[in-house]
Write a protein that holds these residues in place. Structure first.
Motif, short mmCIF file in Angstrom:
data_model
loop_
_atom_site.label_atom_id
_atom_site.label_comp_id
_atom_site.label_asym_id
_atom_site.label_seq_id
_atom_site.Cartn_x
_atom_site.Cartn_y
_atom_site.Cartn_z
N UNK A 26 12.75 76.76 84.86
CA UNK A 26 11.83 75.64 84.80
C UNK A 26 12.27 74.63 83.74
N UNK A 27 12.59 75.13 82.55
CA UNK A 27 12.99 74.24 81.47
C UNK A 27 14.26 73.46 81.83
N UNK A 28 15.21 74.14 82.42
CA UNK A 28 16.45 73.46 82.80
C UNK A 28 16.19 72.39 83.86
N UNK A 29 15.28 72.68 84.78
CA UNK A 29 14.94 71.69 85.82
C UNK A 29 14.28 70.47 85.20
N UNK A 30 13.43 70.69 84.21
CA UNK A 30 12.75 69.58 83.52
C UNK A 30 13.77 68.73 82.77
N UNK A 31 14.66 69.37 82.05
CA UNK A 31 15.67 68.64 81.29
C UNK A 31 16.64 67.92 82.22
N UNK A 32 17.03 68.57 83.30
CA UNK A 32 17.93 67.91 84.26
C UNK A 32 17.26 66.69 84.88
N UNK A 33 15.96 66.79 85.12
CA UNK A 33 15.22 65.65 85.68
C UNK A 33 15.20 64.50 84.67
N UNK A 34 15.05 64.81 83.40
CA UNK A 34 15.08 63.78 82.35
C UNK A 34 16.46 63.13 82.31
N UNK A 35 17.49 63.92 82.38
CA UNK A 35 18.85 63.40 82.31
C UNK A 35 19.20 62.52 83.51
N UNK A 36 18.49 62.71 84.61
CA UNK A 36 18.78 61.95 85.83
C UNK A 36 18.15 60.56 85.83
N UNK A 37 17.38 60.24 84.79
CA UNK A 37 16.69 58.95 84.75
C UNK A 37 17.68 57.79 84.67
N UNK A 38 17.23 56.64 85.10
CA UNK A 38 18.05 55.44 85.01
C UNK A 38 18.39 55.14 83.56
N UNK A 39 19.56 54.55 83.35
CA UNK A 39 19.99 54.20 81.99
C UNK A 39 20.65 52.83 82.01
N UNK A 40 20.24 51.96 81.11
CA UNK A 40 20.74 50.59 81.08
C UNK A 40 22.24 50.55 80.83
N UNK A 41 22.97 49.93 81.75
CA UNK A 41 24.42 49.76 81.64
C UNK A 41 25.16 51.07 81.42
N UNK A 42 24.54 52.18 81.82
CA UNK A 42 25.14 53.51 81.68
C UNK A 42 25.43 53.84 80.21
N UNK A 43 24.64 53.25 79.31
CA UNK A 43 24.85 53.48 77.88
C UNK A 43 24.44 54.90 77.48
N UNK A 44 23.42 55.44 78.12
CA UNK A 44 22.95 56.80 77.85
C UNK A 44 22.73 57.02 76.34
N UNK A 45 21.80 56.23 75.81
CA UNK A 45 21.59 56.21 74.35
C UNK A 45 20.36 56.99 73.93
N UNK A 46 20.19 58.19 74.47
CA UNK A 46 19.04 59.00 74.09
C UNK A 46 19.45 60.45 73.91
N UNK A 47 18.73 61.12 73.04
CA UNK A 47 18.89 62.56 72.86
C UNK A 47 17.52 63.21 72.85
N UNK A 48 17.48 64.49 73.19
CA UNK A 48 16.25 65.26 73.21
C UNK A 48 16.41 66.42 72.24
N UNK A 49 15.47 66.55 71.31
CA UNK A 49 15.47 67.68 70.39
C UNK A 49 14.42 68.68 70.88
#
Length: 240
Positions: A26-49
């Motif tokens: 479940x946790x991996x599915x939630x995190x993978x769903x977060x990672x799949x979100x749109x990202x401006x100019x493919x910058x991918x400027x976020x981290x999750x703690x």
């Protein structure tokens, strides 16, 4: 309606959780769903703690205004805007611009929304914790966030032990404009205020009766978190 739309429209903030743990799947599915979100100019400027240390959870609950569910939820994630990763790739990268602060906040919100929708589709519930910004410096120190990384908000996730009503949102007539910005329909607002007042009355057993207009009038009567600009600049954000 589709199951996805039904999940979105049935969203409630959950602040009481059972002791049941979330599975790795479940946790991996939630995190993978977060990672799949749109990202401006493919910058991918976020981290999750992901915070699992009980002492750190308790401190974060205190920093957020003594919100006990931060410590009690099965999972607690802190979503961060992160340009430190980019500096590690390109040490002379041009960072610190106000636009980058916006991108970090917007993309972080998209990730978190994906995460919560995924969690709700699995029968879980959650609530966002903007209260972390009450003490952003303490949160950053506790989580050892380096230069160009700031905490945006937290997210509690777990199995609900409460079943609150869906909170009424502004009607589309007050949100959606066609071709140009239009004046607010006061009659529509008054009707919405009545619904919100009834929602609070029912939810609190009559201990709170407040319209949306009354609520935002109180909220916007003073500056919120006046220290935030200085904190952002101290971490290298919005300096240009």
């Amino acid at each position: 309606m589709t199951p996805a739309i039904e999940t979105i429209l049935s969203h409630r903030s959950i602040r009481k959780f059972t002791d049941q743990a979330i599975t790795d799947e479940q946790r991996n599915a939630i995190i993978d769903s977060a990672r799949a979100a749109s990202t401006s100019s493919f910058i991918q400027c976020n981290s999750i703690i992901r915070v699992i240390d009980k002492e750190k959870r308790q401190l974060l609950a205190e920093y957020a205004g003594n919100q006990a569910y931060v410590a009690d939820a099965a999972e607690f994630f802190v979503f961060c805007a992160d340009f430190n990763r980019h500096l590690q790739i390109k040490p002379d990268a041009q960072v610190g611009f106000a636009e980058q602060t916006l991108i970090g906040a917007v993309d972080g919100a998209l990730m978190a929304q994906n995460a919560l929708i995924a969690a709700e589709s699995l029968g879980l519930g959650g609530v966002y914790i903007g209260g972390l910004r009450n003490n952003p410096d303490k949160v950053a120190n506790l989580l050892k966030l380096p230069e160009q990384v700031i905490p945006l908000f937290g997210l509690c996730i777990g199995y609900p032990s409460q079943d609150p009503e869906v909170k009424p949102r502004l009607p589309s007539e007050l949100v959606v404009h066609t071709d140009e910005y239009s004046a607010m329909d006061k009659a529509v607002l008054e009707n919405y205020d009545s619904k919100v007042r009834e929602y609070y009355r029912t939810r609190t057993g009559g201990n709170k009766e407040m319209s949306w207009s009354e609520q935002i009038s109180g909220t916007l009567s003073k500056e919120a978190r006046p220290f935030m600009k200085a904190f952002l600049e101290s971490k290298g954000f919005s300096t240009k």
